[in-house]
Scaffold this motif. Structure first.
Motif, PDB file in Angstrom:
ATOM      1  N   PHE A  84       0.847  -1.196   0.000  1.00 33.28           N
ATOM      2  CA  PHE A  84       0.000   0.000   0.000  1.00 33.28           C
ATOM      3  C   PHE A  84       0.883   1.247   0.000  1.00 33.28           C
ATOM      4  O   PHE A  84       0.617   2.214  -0.720  1.00 33.28           O
ATOM      5  N   GLY A  85       1.944   1.204   0.798  1.00 31.38           N
ATOM      6  CA  GLY A  85       2.895   2.311   0.817  1.00 31.38           C
ATOM      7  C   GLY A  85       3.571   2.490  -0.525  1.00 31.38           C
ATOM      8  O   GLY A  85       3.784   3.618  -0.982  1.00 31.38           O
ATOM      9  N   MET A  86       3.876   1.378  -1.190  1.00 28.08           N
ATOM     10  CA  MET A  86       4.458   1.468  -2.531  1.00 28.08           C
ATOM     11  C   MET A  86       3.487   2.158  -3.481  1.00 28.08           C
ATOM     12  O   MET A  86       3.868   3.011  -4.281  1.00 28.08           O
ATOM     13  N   GLY A  87       2.213   1.800  -3.390  1.00 29.42           N
ATOM     14  CA  GLY A  87       1.191   2.423  -4.229  1.00 29.42           C
ATOM     15  C   GLY A  87       1.073   3.916  -3.974  1.00 29.42           C
ATOM     16  O   GLY A  87       0.888   4.701  -4.910  1.00 29.42           O
ATOM     17  N   LEU A  88       1.197   4.324  -2.715  1.00 29.43           N
ATOM     18  CA  LEU A  88       1.109   5.746  -2.369  1.00 29.43           C
ATOM     19  C   LEU A  88       2.241   6.570  -2.982  1.00 29.43           C
ATOM     20  O   LEU A  88       2.079   7.764  -3.216  1.00 29.43           O
ATOM     21  N   THR A  89       3.379   5.921  -3.224  1.00 25.78           N
ATOM     22  CA  THR A  89       4.519   6.647  -3.790  1.00 25.78           C
ATOM     23  C   THR A  89       4.479   6.686  -5.316  1.00 25.78           C
ATOM     24  O   THR A  89       5.253   7.429  -5.932  1.00 25.78           O
ATOM     25  N   LEU A  90       3.618   5.874  -5.929  1.00 25.43           N
ATOM     26  CA  LEU A  90       3.552   5.836  -7.390  1.00 25.43           C
ATOM     27  C   LEU A  90       2.681   6.967  -7.928  1.00 25.43           C
ATOM     28  O   LEU A  90       1.666   7.319  -7.340  1.00 25.43           O
ATOM     29  N   LYS A  91       3.116   7.512  -9.050  1.00 24.14           N
ATOM     30  CA  LYS A  91       2.356   8.552  -9.735  1.00 24.14           C
ATOM     31  C   LYS A  91       1.962   8.043 -11.113  1.00 24.14           C
ATOM     32  O   LYS A  91       2.511   7.047 -11.612  1.00 24.14           O
ATOM     33  N   LEU A  92       1.030   8.748 -11.742  1.00 25.24           N
ATOM     34  CA  LEU A  92       0.621   8.352 -13.092  1.00 25.24           C
ATOM     35  C   LEU A  92       1.808   8.400 -14.049  1.00 25.24           C
ATOM     36  O   LEU A  92       1.861   7.639 -15.018  1.00 25.24           O
ATOM     37  N   GLU A  93       2.782   9.285 -13.754  1.00 25.42           N
ATOM     38  CA  GLU A  93       3.967   9.381 -14.600  1.00 25.42           C
ATOM     39  C   GLU A  93       4.757   8.080 -14.619  1.00 25.42           C
ATOM     40  O   GLU A  93       5.390   7.740 -15.626  1.00 25.42           O
ATOM     41  N   ASP A  94       4.706   7.328 -13.498  1.00 28.61           N
ATOM     42  CA  ASP A  94       5.416   6.057 -13.442  1.00 28.61           C
ATOM     43  C   ASP A  94       4.849   5.066 -14.450  1.00 28.61           C
ATOM     44  O   ASP A  94       5.592   4.289 -15.058  1.00 28.61           O
ATOM     45  N   PHE A  95       3.534   5.071 -14.608  1.00 29.27           N
ATOM     46  CA  PHE A  95       2.894   4.179 -15.569  1.00 29.27           C
ATOM     47  C   PHE A  95       3.054   4.714 -16.996  1.00 29.27           C
ATOM     48  O   PHE A  95       3.204   3.935 -17.938  1.00 29.27           O
ATOM     49  N   GLU A  96       3.035   6.029 -17.145  1.00 27.58           N
ATOM     50  CA  GLU A  96       3.239   6.631 -18.469  1.00 27.58           C
ATOM     51  C   GLU A  96       4.640   6.332 -18.990  1.00 27.58           C
ATOM     52  O   GLU A  96       4.845   6.130 -20.188  1.00 27.58           O
ATOM     53  N   ARG A  97       5.599   6.274 -18.070  1.00 28.87           N
ATOM     54  CA  ARG A  97       6.981   5.998 -18.465  1.00 28.87           C
ATOM     55  C   ARG A  97       7.102   4.597 -19.059  1.00 28.87           C
ATOM     56  O   ARG A  97       7.866   4.367 -20.003  1.00 28.87           O
ATOM     57  N   ILE A  98       6.345   3.645 -18.504  1.00 31.98           N
ATOM     58  CA  ILE A  98       6.347   2.285 -19.038  1.00 31.98           C
ATOM     59  C   ILE A  98       5.832   2.276 -20.464  1.00 31.98           C
ATOM     60  O   ILE A  98       6.349   1.564 -21.333  1.00 31.98           O
ATOM     61  N   ILE A  99       4.805   3.090 -20.731  1.00 35.49           N
ATOM     62  CA  ILE A  99       4.210   3.148 -22.067  1.00 35.49           C
ATOM     63  C   ILE A  99       5.117   3.880 -23.049  1.00 35.49           C
ATOM     64  O   ILE A  99       5.281   3.468 -24.200  1.00 35.49           O
TER      65      ILE A  99
END
Length: 328
Positions: free
Chosen positions: A49-64
């Protein structure tokens, strides 16, 4: 909050030593953490849950936007580590729950401390976080499938239950954390400063629980081979991860990130699932891995950092010498 953040940095600096001391303490006084054993899944949920709190949409955009290094690192992780675990079980003739435990930790997503090691080593932290995120999101499918493929001959694999549990323990806390971060934005950032400390305490509690539960069988003849197997597993993961990153011609910071992402496992997840679905002995490899990869990761990151610093110092001295010659 500043004091908590400062204390968290202090704990992080000495975390490897704390892991070793806490494990030894629980081995000497196993009753200390027995009460935690039924609660390990909740502790892991808190970490993720703490890991999720530190993630931003940019983290997923970077994968794309830059998928090739992320996908390559994730595939390398899920190919190299489970295969290594299986081969080591054959070479060292491990059996039953012990073999299943080695393969289980080898089939887990990459460890949450890998990004810290990549940062300390001067690696590509953004790539590291992206691989860690993708490998964790794929865990509900990858982990049961790999266990069925590699560990099915050692123990019965409850694939459906593992799939459901991995979703409950891994995906739901992460997604909830991402949603809360997206909704509250900067308001949540003060809380995230305390997350490293919370995660470190939770990891220590899980390690204590597994040591306490396996106290009687931790250093027996049947588990004596686990320590060298775990060490070889981790170190071989580093070596093959680095070799793979060189073969596909990644830059030095990216090679460092993939090395840690391949070689370091989410051993807390391995220990939690082992305690829930297999014999207690299956949790021993994950526990030893948790202790060892913090030690080896710290040593490797320090080596790389010192190498980078020495190279920078050498280049600086050459530039100064060149300037002085030109002035004269």
């Amino acid at each position: 909050m500043d004091k908590i953040e400062k204390f968290g940095r202090f704990v992080g600096r000495w975390f490897t030593l704390l892991v070793v001391l806490w494990a030894a303490f629980n081995y000497v006084l196993p009753q200390t953490s027995l009460w935690i054993v039924p609660k390990t899944a909740y502790l892991l949920g808190i970490i993720l849950f703490g890991m999720g709190l530190t993630l931003k949409l940019e983290d997923f955009e970077r994968i794309i936007k830059k998928p090739i290094p992320v996908i390559a690192g994730t595939v390398a992780h899920y190919v190299i580590m489970p295969t290594l675990a299986w081969l080591l079980c054959l070479i060292f003739q491990l059996k039953g729950a012990t073999a299943a435990g080695v393969i289980l930790v080898g089939s887990c997503p990459s460890g949450t401390s890998s990004s810290v090691m990549a940062y300390l080593a001067g690696g590509d932290v953004a790539l590291d976080v992206s691989i860690e995120t993708l490998s964790t999101l794929l865990a509900p499918l990858a982990l049961p499938g790999l266990l069925l493929l590699f560990a099915g001959k050692y123990v019965a694999i409850p694939t459906t239950s593992l799939f459901v549990s991995t979703i409950e323990i891994v995906l739901i806390p992460i997604i909830l954390g991402v949603v809360i971060h997206s909704v509250f934005g900067r308001k949540i950032e003060r809380i995230t400063k305390a997350l490293p400390l919370i995660s470190q305490v939770a990891i220590l509690m899980i390690i204590g629980a597994v040591i306490s539960a396996n106290h009687a069988n931790l250093f027996t003849a049947s588990t004596a081979l686990v320590i060298p197997v775990v060490m070889l597993h981790n170190l071989s993961g580093y070596g093959l991860g680095y070799l793979f990153s060189r073969v596909i011609r990644l830059r030095d910071p990216q090679r460092k990130a993939i090395t840690f992402e391949v070689g370091m496992q989410d051993s807390s997840l391995g220990a939690t699932l082992a305690m829930k679905y297999f014999a207690p002995a299956a949790a021993i490899p994950s526990t030893i891995f948790s202790i060892w990869h913090n030690i080896s990761g710290s040593v490797l990151s320090s080596y790389w950092r010192n190498k980078t610093d020495n190279k920078a110092k050498s280049n600086s001295e050459k530039e100064q010498t060149f300037v002085l010659k030109n002035e004269n």
